[in-house]
Design an enzyme around this catalytic site. Structure first.
Site, mmCIF file in Angstrom:
data_model
loop_
_atom_site.group_PDB
_atom_site.id
_atom_site.type_symbol
_atom_site.label_atom_id
_atom_site.label_comp_id
_atom_site.label_asym_id
_atom_site.label_seq_id
_atom_site.Cartn_x
_atom_site.Cartn_y
_atom_site.Cartn_z
ATOM 1 N N ALA A 144 0.833 -1.206 0.000
ATOM 2 C CA ALA A 144 0.000 0.000 0.000
ATOM 3 C C ALA A 144 0.865 1.252 0.000
ATOM 4 C CB ALA A 144 -0.931 -0.007 1.214
ATOM 5 N N TYR A 145 1.922 1.220 0.775
ATOM 6 C CA TYR A 145 2.835 2.359 0.861
ATOM 7 C C TYR A 145 3.546 2.585 -0.472
ATOM 8 C CZ TYR A 145 6.602 5.285 2.772
ATOM 9 O OH TYR A 145 7.491 6.306 3.029
ATOM 10 N N VAL A 146 4.016 1.511 -1.080
ATOM 11 C CA VAL A 146 4.687 1.606 -2.382
ATOM 12 C C VAL A 146 3.760 2.198 -3.431
ATOM 13 C CG1 VAL A 146 5.587 0.218 -4.291
ATOM 14 C CG2 VAL A 146 6.392 -0.198 -1.961
#
Length: 238
Positions: A144-146
């Site tokens: 999700a962060y990527v």
């Protein structure tokens, strides 16, 4: 004035001696402490409570900037959320939505308001978004962060192309691991594991990232737009 070493460096949103700094956050006590320290050292600063994931809150922030200080020269979009280290198929929708609300939607809402204000002022301006090396590569357990950080880089480049003719520059910084309070709160073995993964064998000091941001906001970067300045000691090249 130079940023005092005891103050988180993200208050340095414009690198001029006569700058007035507006600190925006949902952490009222921490924001007020930064403002108090800036004033104690002779600078000018104010605090506005703002949730970057909320459209009305962002609009209120820019309204307050105009009402209290009359002008906006530069902005740093640095709010961010993290996610638990889990495989992509185990990421909960709530985690995905919260992270993207802050890390991507928040950047979009702030940029939209800032760009609109710069256009009304007709004097150009500079924006720096915080991406990260996760905007360039996969990082196991951080899907999700990527995805969000890839989106921040895309928004940065899109805005740079659209608004160059108006004298508005939009760039991003892409830090590696940074020794923030949240990072420092993690267990020592975990911190050491992350630090060992950095090319320099350590996390960056927050001031090292702030210096890159100050450069991108300054007139020294007057012909730089649409760029992503990687500040990671060479980690991305490993």
């Amino acid at each position: 004035m130079a940023a005092p070493e005891s103050v988180p460096p993200w208050w340095r949103v414009w690198p001029h001696d006569a700058a007035t700094v507006v600190v925006a956050d949902v952490a009222d006590e921490a924001g007020a402490a930064v403002v108090a320290e800036v004033r104690r050292r002779g600078g000018s600063a104010g605090y506005v409570r703002a949730d970057v994931a909320d459209e009305a809150s962002v609009e209120h922030l820019l309204d307050r900037v105009l009402a209290d200080f009359g002008h906006l020269d530069g902005a740093v979009n640095n709010a961010g959320a993290w996610q638990p280290d889990v495989p992509l198929h185990e990421i909960g929708v709530e985690v995905w939505d919260r992270l993207h609300d802050v890390d991507l939607r928040g950047v979009f809402l702030c940029m939209r308001a800032e760009l609109g204000l710069f256009l009304r002022q007709s004097e150009g301006g500079a924006i720096v978004n915080t991406a990260g090396i996760a905007g360039f590569k996969a990082m196991p357990g951080l899907g999700a962060y990527v995805a969000a950080k890839h989106g921040v880089i895309g928004l940065t480049r899109q805005a740079a192309a659209e608004y160059a003719e108006y004298g508005i520059r939009v760039n991003a910084v892409a830090p590696g691991m940074v020794a923030t309070p949240a990072w420092s709160a993690r267990p020592v073995p975990m911190r050491q594991l992350y630090a060992d993964g950095q090319a320099a064998g350590r996390a960056a000091a927050a001031e090292e990232i702030a210096s890159a941001i100050v450069f991108l906001l300054s007139d020294d970067a007057s012909f730089v737009s649409g760029d992503v300045l990687v500040v990671d000691s060479g980690t991305l090249q490993q």
